[in-house]
Design an enzyme around this catalytic site. Structure first.
Site, PDB file in Angstrom:
ATOM      1  N   MET A   1       8.780  34.524   7.010  1.00 11.58           N
ATOM      2  CA  MET A   1       8.705  35.351   5.893  1.00 11.58           C
ATOM      3  C   MET A   1       9.276  34.804   4.542  1.00 11.58           C
ATOM      4  O   MET A   1       9.442  35.682   3.598  1.00 11.58           O
ATOM      5  CB  MET A   1       8.903  36.762   6.058  1.00 11.58           C
ATOM      6  CG  MET A   1       8.495  37.399   7.317  1.00 11.58           C
ATOM      7  SD  MET A   1       8.463  39.341   7.206  1.00 11.58           S
ATOM      8  CE  MET A   1      10.270  39.535   7.305  1.00 11.58           C
TER       9      MET A   1
ATOM     10  N   LEU B   1      13.649  31.009   2.510  1.00 18.59           N
ATOM     11  CA  LEU B   1      13.974  29.780   3.437  1.00 18.59           C
ATOM     12  C   LEU B   1      15.219  29.522   3.091  1.00 18.59           C
ATOM     13  O   LEU B   1      15.914  29.501   2.277  1.00 18.59           O
ATOM     14  CB  LEU B   1      13.070  28.619   3.665  1.00 18.59           C
ATOM     15  CG  LEU B   1      11.767  29.149   3.945  1.00 18.59           C
ATOM     16  CD1 LEU B   1      11.168  27.557   4.128  1.00 18.59           C
ATOM     17  CD2 LEU B   1      11.436  29.925   5.077  1.00 18.59           C
ATOM     18  N   HIS B   2      16.128  29.276   4.691  1.00 15.81           N
ATOM     19  CA  HIS B   2      17.683  28.739   4.344  1.00 15.81           C
ATOM     20  C   HIS B   2      17.519  27.660   5.516  1.00 15.81           C
ATOM     21  O   HIS B   2      16.753  27.281   6.162  1.00 15.81           O
ATOM     22  CB  HIS B   2      18.508  29.934   4.608  1.00 15.81           C
ATOM     23  CG  HIS B   2      18.055  30.906   5.751  1.00 15.81           C
ATOM     24  ND1 HIS B   2      18.037  30.387   7.221  1.00 15.81           N
ATOM     25  CD2 HIS B   2      17.518  31.994   5.970  1.00 15.81           C
ATOM     26  CE1 HIS B   2      17.729  31.419   7.964  1.00 15.81           C
ATOM     27  NE2 HIS B   2      17.398  32.396   7.179  1.00 15.81           N
TER      28      HIS B   2
ATOM     29  N   HIS C   1      16.030  28.452   8.987  1.00 12.54           N
ATOM     30  CA  HIS C   1      14.512  27.913   9.158  1.00 12.54           C
ATOM     31  C   HIS C   1      14.558  26.365   9.166  1.00 12.54           C
ATOM     32  O   HIS C   1      13.769  26.033  10.113  1.00 12.54           O
ATOM     33  CB  HIS C   1      13.918  28.560   7.821  1.00 12.54           C
ATOM     34  CG  HIS C   1      13.876  29.964   7.693  1.00 12.54           C
ATOM     35  ND1 HIS C   1      14.304  30.631   6.863  1.00 12.54           N
ATOM     36  CD2 HIS C   1      13.203  30.671   8.682  1.00 12.54           C
ATOM     37  CE1 HIS C   1      14.351  31.929   6.820  1.00 12.54           C
ATOM     38  NE2 HIS C   1      13.483  31.922   7.734  1.00 12.54           N
TER      39      HIS C   1
END
EC number: 6.3.2.1
Length: 283
Positions: A30, A33-34, A37
Protein backbone atom coordinates in the site's frame (compact mmCIF):
# COMPACT_ATOMS: atom_id res chain seq x y z
CA UNK A 1 11.75 1.82 -14.06
CA UNK A 2 8.35 1.40 -15.66
CA UNK A 3 5.34 2.64 -13.67
CA UNK A 4 1.88 1.64 -14.85
CA UNK A 5 -1.40 3.17 -13.70
CA UNK A 6 -3.58 1.18 -16.08
CA UNK A 7 -4.11 -2.59 -15.94
CA UNK A 8 -4.59 -2.93 -19.71
CA UNK A 9 -1.12 -1.48 -20.37
CA UNK A 10 0.41 -3.64 -17.64
CA UNK A 11 -1.28 -6.76 -19.03
CA UNK A 12 0.53 -6.37 -22.37
CA UNK A 13 3.86 -6.44 -20.57
CA UNK A 14 2.80 -9.40 -18.42
CA UNK A 15 1.64 -11.35 -21.46
CA UNK A 16 5.03 -10.73 -23.05
CA UNK A 17 6.80 -12.15 -20.00
CA UNK A 18 4.53 -15.18 -20.00
CA UNK A 19 5.17 -15.82 -23.69
CA UNK A 20 8.91 -15.96 -22.93
CA UNK A 21 8.40 -18.17 -19.86
CA UNK A 22 9.86 -15.49 -17.60
CA UNK A 23 8.99 -16.02 -13.94
CA UNK A 24 7.12 -13.16 -12.24
CA UNK A 25 7.45 -12.41 -8.55
CA UNK A 26 4.82 -10.14 -7.02
CA UNK A 27 4.99 -7.92 -3.94
CA UNK A 28 1.68 -6.20 -3.13
CA UNK A 29 2.00 -3.04 -1.02
CA UNK A 30 0.00 0.00 0.00
CA UNK A 31 3.03 2.21 -0.54
CA UNK A 32 4.99 4.27 1.98
CA UNK A 33 7.72 1.72 1.37
CA UNK A 34 10.44 0.88 3.87
CA UNK A 35 13.25 -1.64 4.36
CA UNK A 36 10.74 -4.39 5.14
CA UNK A 37 9.15 -4.00 1.70
CA UNK A 38 12.57 -3.93 0.05
CA UNK A 39 13.48 -7.23 1.68
CA UNK A 40 10.39 -8.77 0.03
CA UNK A 41 11.33 -7.29 -3.34
CA UNK A 42 14.90 -8.60 -3.03
CA UNK A 43 13.53 -12.06 -2.22
CA UNK A 44 11.23 -11.87 -5.26
CA UNK A 45 14.11 -10.91 -7.55
CA UNK A 46 16.26 -13.73 -6.20
CA UNK A 47 13.65 -16.31 -7.24
CA UNK A 48 12.16 -14.77 -10.40
CA UNK A 49 13.18 -12.94 -13.58
CA UNK A 50 11.18 -9.84 -12.75
CA UNK A 51 9.34 -8.36 -9.75
CA UNK A 52 6.06 -6.51 -9.98
CA UNK A 53 5.36 -4.22 -7.02
CA UNK A 54 1.85 -2.87 -6.63
CA UNK A 55 1.35 0.42 -4.79
CA UNK A 56 -2.33 0.80 -3.96
CA UNK A 57 -4.08 2.04 -0.83
CA UNK A 58 -7.07 -0.29 -0.94
CA UNK A 59 -10.20 1.45 0.37
CA UNK A 60 -12.21 -1.72 0.97
CA UNK A 61 -9.95 -3.08 3.73
CA UNK A 62 -10.20 -0.03 6.01
CA UNK A 63 -12.90 -0.22 8.65
CA UNK A 64 -11.77 3.20 9.90
CA UNK A 65 -12.23 5.83 7.19
CA UNK A 66 -10.06 8.33 9.04
CA UNK A 67 -7.21 5.82 8.86
CA UNK A 68 -7.76 5.52 5.11
CA UNK A 69 -7.56 9.29 4.64
CA UNK A 70 -4.41 9.60 6.76
CA UNK A 71 -2.59 6.64 5.23
CA UNK A 72 0.63 8.00 3.65
CA UNK A 73 0.79 8.18 -0.15
CA UNK A 74 4.36 8.64 -1.35
CA UNK A 75 4.61 7.13 -4.84
CA UNK A 76 7.53 9.26 -6.03
CA UNK A 77 9.60 8.37 -2.97
CA UNK A 78 8.53 4.72 -3.26
CA UNK A 79 9.78 4.50 -6.85
CA UNK A 80 13.08 6.14 -5.88
CA UNK A 81 13.53 3.59 -3.09
CA UNK A 82 12.79 0.66 -5.40
CA UNK A 83 15.42 1.93 -7.84
CA UNK A 84 18.04 1.33 -5.17
CA UNK A 85 17.23 -2.38 -5.52
CA UNK A 86 16.95 -2.54 -9.32
CA UNK A 87 16.04 -0.10 -12.05
CA UNK A 88 15.35 -2.58 -14.83
CA UNK A 89 13.95 -5.71 -13.15
CA UNK A 90 11.14 -4.06 -11.16
CA UNK A 91 7.80 -2.93 -12.56
CA UNK A 92 5.49 -0.74 -10.48
CA UNK A 93 1.73 -1.00 -10.78
CA UNK A 94 0.13 2.03 -9.12
CA UNK A 95 -3.52 1.87 -10.19
CA UNK A 96 -6.33 4.28 -9.47
CA UNK A 97 -9.35 3.10 -7.52
CA UNK A 98 -11.33 3.21 -10.78
CA UNK A 99 -8.80 0.97 -12.53
CA UNK A 100 -9.29 -1.70 -9.86
CA UNK A 101 -12.96 -1.34 -8.98
CA UNK A 102 -14.63 0.72 -11.70
CA UNK A 103 -17.83 2.23 -10.34
CA UNK A 104 -18.40 -0.55 -7.80
CA UNK A 105 -16.04 0.10 -4.90
CA UNK A 106 -17.02 -2.72 -2.59
CA UNK A 107 -15.71 -6.04 -1.34
CA UNK A 108 -16.68 -9.53 -2.30
CA UNK A 109 -17.75 -11.73 0.58
CA UNK A 110 -15.31 -14.51 1.43
CA UNK A 111 -15.15 -17.52 3.69
CA UNK A 112 -11.68 -18.70 4.60
CA UNK A 113 -12.57 -21.76 6.69
CA UNK A 114 -12.98 -19.56 9.75
CA UNK A 115 -9.54 -17.92 9.58
CA UNK A 116 -11.26 -14.61 8.90
CA UNK A 117 -13.14 -14.64 12.22
CA UNK A 118 -10.13 -14.69 14.53
CA UNK A 119 -8.04 -11.79 15.91
CA UNK A 120 -8.01 -9.01 13.31
CA UNK A 121 -11.29 -10.29 11.90
CA UNK A 122 -12.94 -9.91 15.29
CA UNK A 123 -11.68 -6.33 15.73
CA UNK A 124 -11.80 -4.99 12.14
CA UNK A 125 -15.19 -5.49 10.53
CA UNK A 126 -15.00 -6.54 6.87
CA UNK A 127 -11.22 -6.22 6.78
CA UNK A 128 -10.46 -9.62 5.28
CA UNK A 129 -13.22 -9.34 2.69
CA UNK A 130 -11.35 -6.25 1.50
CA UNK A 131 -8.00 -8.04 1.58
CA UNK A 132 -9.36 -11.05 -0.29
CA UNK A 133 -11.00 -8.85 -2.91
CA UNK A 134 -7.90 -6.81 -3.74
CA UNK A 135 -5.41 -9.69 -3.63
CA UNK A 136 -7.59 -11.89 -5.85
CA UNK A 137 -7.96 -9.02 -8.31
CA UNK A 138 -4.23 -8.29 -8.34
CA UNK A 139 -3.39 -11.96 -8.84
CA UNK A 140 -5.76 -12.01 -11.83
CA UNK A 141 -4.15 -8.91 -13.34
CA UNK A 142 -0.49 -9.71 -12.68
CA UNK A 143 -0.59 -13.51 -12.99
CA UNK A 144 2.49 -14.03 -10.80
CA UNK A 145 4.34 -17.30 -10.36
CA UNK A 146 5.10 -16.37 -6.75
CA UNK A 147 3.81 -13.73 -4.35
CA UNK A 148 5.62 -12.49 -1.26
CA UNK A 149 4.10 -11.36 2.03
CA UNK A 150 5.67 -10.41 5.34
CA UNK A 151 4.88 -12.48 8.43
CA UNK A 152 4.07 -9.33 10.42
CA UNK A 153 0.57 -9.74 8.97
CA UNK A 154 0.63 -13.48 9.67
CA UNK A 155 -3.14 -13.88 9.74
CA UNK A 156 -3.34 -12.16 6.37
CA UNK A 157 -0.64 -14.50 5.04
CA UNK A 158 -2.61 -17.57 6.12
CA UNK A 159 -5.80 -16.15 4.62
CA UNK A 160 -4.14 -15.45 1.27
CA UNK A 161 -2.80 -19.00 1.18
CA UNK A 162 -6.36 -20.18 1.80
CA UNK A 163 -7.66 -17.81 -0.91
CA UNK A 164 -5.29 -19.40 -3.43
CA UNK A 165 -6.24 -22.90 -2.31
CA UNK A 166 -10.00 -22.33 -2.46
CA UNK A 167 -9.87 -20.57 -5.83
CA UNK A 168 -7.29 -22.93 -7.38
CA UNK A 169 -5.06 -20.02 -8.35
CA UNK A 170 -1.69 -20.90 -9.95
CA UNK A 171 0.49 -18.83 -7.63
CA UNK A 172 2.81 -19.87 -4.81
CA UNK A 173 2.39 -17.68 -1.72
CA UNK A 174 5.62 -17.21 0.21
CA UNK A 175 5.85 -15.83 3.74
CA UNK A 176 8.96 -13.84 4.66
CA UNK A 177 10.38 -13.08 8.13
CA UNK A 178 9.36 -9.88 9.91
CA UNK A 179 11.80 -7.06 9.18
CA UNK A 180 12.60 -5.07 12.29
CA UNK A 181 14.28 -1.82 13.24
CA UNK A 182 17.44 -2.09 15.32
CA UNK A 183 15.38 -1.72 18.50
CA UNK A 184 13.05 -4.55 17.51
CA UNK A 185 10.00 -2.60 16.34
CA UNK A 186 8.37 -4.36 13.39
CA UNK A 187 8.70 -2.26 10.24
CA UNK A 188 5.42 -0.65 9.23
CA UNK A 189 4.37 2.31 7.10
CA UNK A 190 2.38 3.47 10.13
CA UNK A 191 5.57 3.93 12.14
CA UNK A 192 6.24 7.24 10.38
CA UNK A 193 3.11 8.64 12.03
CA UNK A 194 4.24 7.85 15.59
CA UNK A 195 5.08 10.76 17.86
CA UNK A 196 8.61 10.89 19.23
CA UNK A 197 7.46 9.60 22.63
CA UNK A 198 5.37 6.81 21.15
CA UNK A 199 8.25 5.76 18.89
CA UNK A 200 10.51 5.47 21.93
CA UNK A 201 8.15 3.12 23.78
CA UNK A 202 6.89 1.12 20.77
CA UNK A 203 9.72 -1.50 21.00
CA UNK A 204 8.07 -2.55 24.27
CA UNK A 205 5.67 -4.57 22.09
CA UNK A 206 8.38 -6.86 20.74
CA UNK A 207 10.19 -7.05 24.08
CA UNK A 208 6.94 -8.27 25.63
CA UNK A 209 6.47 -10.85 22.89
CA UNK A 210 9.97 -12.23 23.45
CA UNK A 211 9.34 -12.54 27.18
CA UNK A 212 5.98 -14.20 26.49
CA UNK A 213 7.74 -16.76 24.31
CA UNK A 214 10.07 -17.69 27.17
CA UNK A 215 7.21 -17.92 29.66
CA UNK A 216 5.15 -20.09 27.29
CA UNK A 217 7.80 -22.78 27.67
CA UNK A 218 6.71 -23.44 31.26
CA UNK A 219 3.37 -21.70 31.73
CA UNK A 220 -0.12 -22.01 30.26
CA UNK A 221 -1.47 -19.71 27.55
CA UNK A 222 -3.85 -18.22 30.11
CA UNK A 223 -1.04 -17.39 32.53
CA UNK A 224 1.08 -15.84 29.81
CA UNK A 225 -1.86 -13.77 28.57
CA UNK A 226 -2.58 -12.46 32.07
CA UNK A 227 1.10 -11.55 32.49
CA UNK A 228 1.13 -9.60 29.20
CA UNK A 229 -2.01 -7.71 30.15
CA UNK A 230 -0.44 -6.69 33.45
CA UNK A 231 2.72 -5.49 31.69
CA UNK A 232 0.75 -3.22 29.40
CA UNK A 233 -1.10 -1.70 32.33
CA UNK A 234 2.29 -0.48 33.52
CA UNK A 235 2.98 1.22 30.17
CA UNK A 236 0.68 4.29 29.94
CA UNK A 237 1.70 5.28 26.40
CA UNK A 238 0.53 1.99 24.91
CA UNK A 239 -2.99 0.57 25.03
CA UNK A 240 -3.33 -3.18 24.51
CA UNK A 241 -6.18 -4.16 22.20
CA UNK A 242 -5.54 -7.88 22.29
CA UNK A 243 -2.90 -10.49 23.05
CA UNK A 244 -3.73 -13.98 21.81
CA UNK A 245 -1.79 -17.23 21.68
CA UNK A 246 -3.16 -19.20 18.75
CA UNK A 247 -2.72 -22.40 16.79
CA UNK A 248 -0.60 -21.53 13.74
CA UNK A 249 -2.85 -23.44 11.33
CA UNK A 250 -6.34 -22.60 12.57
CA UNK A 251 -5.52 -19.29 14.32
CA UNK A 252 -7.88 -20.33 17.10
CA UNK A 253 -6.87 -19.37 20.66
CA UNK A 254 -5.06 -22.08 22.61
CA UNK A 255 -6.88 -23.67 25.51
CA UNK A 256 -4.44 -26.46 26.25
CA UNK A 257 -0.96 -26.85 24.79
CA UNK A 258 -0.11 -29.85 22.63
CA UNK A 259 3.36 -31.00 21.59
CA UNK A 260 1.88 -31.90 18.20
CA UNK A 261 0.92 -28.33 17.31
CA UNK A 262 2.74 -25.08 16.62
CA UNK A 263 1.73 -21.77 18.17
CA UNK A 264 2.23 -18.05 17.68
CA UNK A 265 1.56 -15.10 19.95
CA UNK A 266 -0.27 -12.18 18.33
CA UNK A 267 -0.58 -8.66 19.63
CA UNK A 268 -2.33 -5.43 18.66
CA UNK A 269 -1.82 -2.21 20.56
CA UNK A 270 -2.44 1.51 20.15
CA UNK A 271 0.30 4.09 20.43
CA UNK A 272 -1.90 7.16 20.58
CA UNK A 273 -4.18 6.76 17.55
CA UNK A 274 -1.71 4.55 15.65
CA UNK A 275 -2.53 0.85 15.71
CA UNK A 276 0.48 -1.48 15.73
CA UNK A 277 0.51 -5.26 15.31
CA UNK A 278 3.22 -7.88 15.80
CA UNK A 279 3.62 -11.60 16.40
CA UNK A 280 6.19 -14.23 17.28
CA UNK A 281 6.55 -17.98 16.79
CA UNK A 282 6.44 -19.76 20.13
CA UNK A 283 7.67 -23.26 19.21
Amino acid sequence: MKVFHNKSQLSKIIDGFKAKNRAIGFVPTMGALHEGHLSLVEKALSENNVAVVSVFVNPTQFDNQEDLVKYPRTLEADVALLKTVSDDKIIVYAPTVDDIYGDDVKSQSFKFDGLENEMEGAFRDGHFDGVGTIVKRLFEIIKPNRAYFGEKDFQQLQIIKKLVELNHMPVKVIGCPIHRADDGLAMSSRNTRLTENHRKVAPFIYETLKSAKIKFGTKSAKNVTEWVEKQFKKQPLLELEYFIIADTDTLKPVKRKSTKKTYRAFIAAYAGDIRLIDNIALN
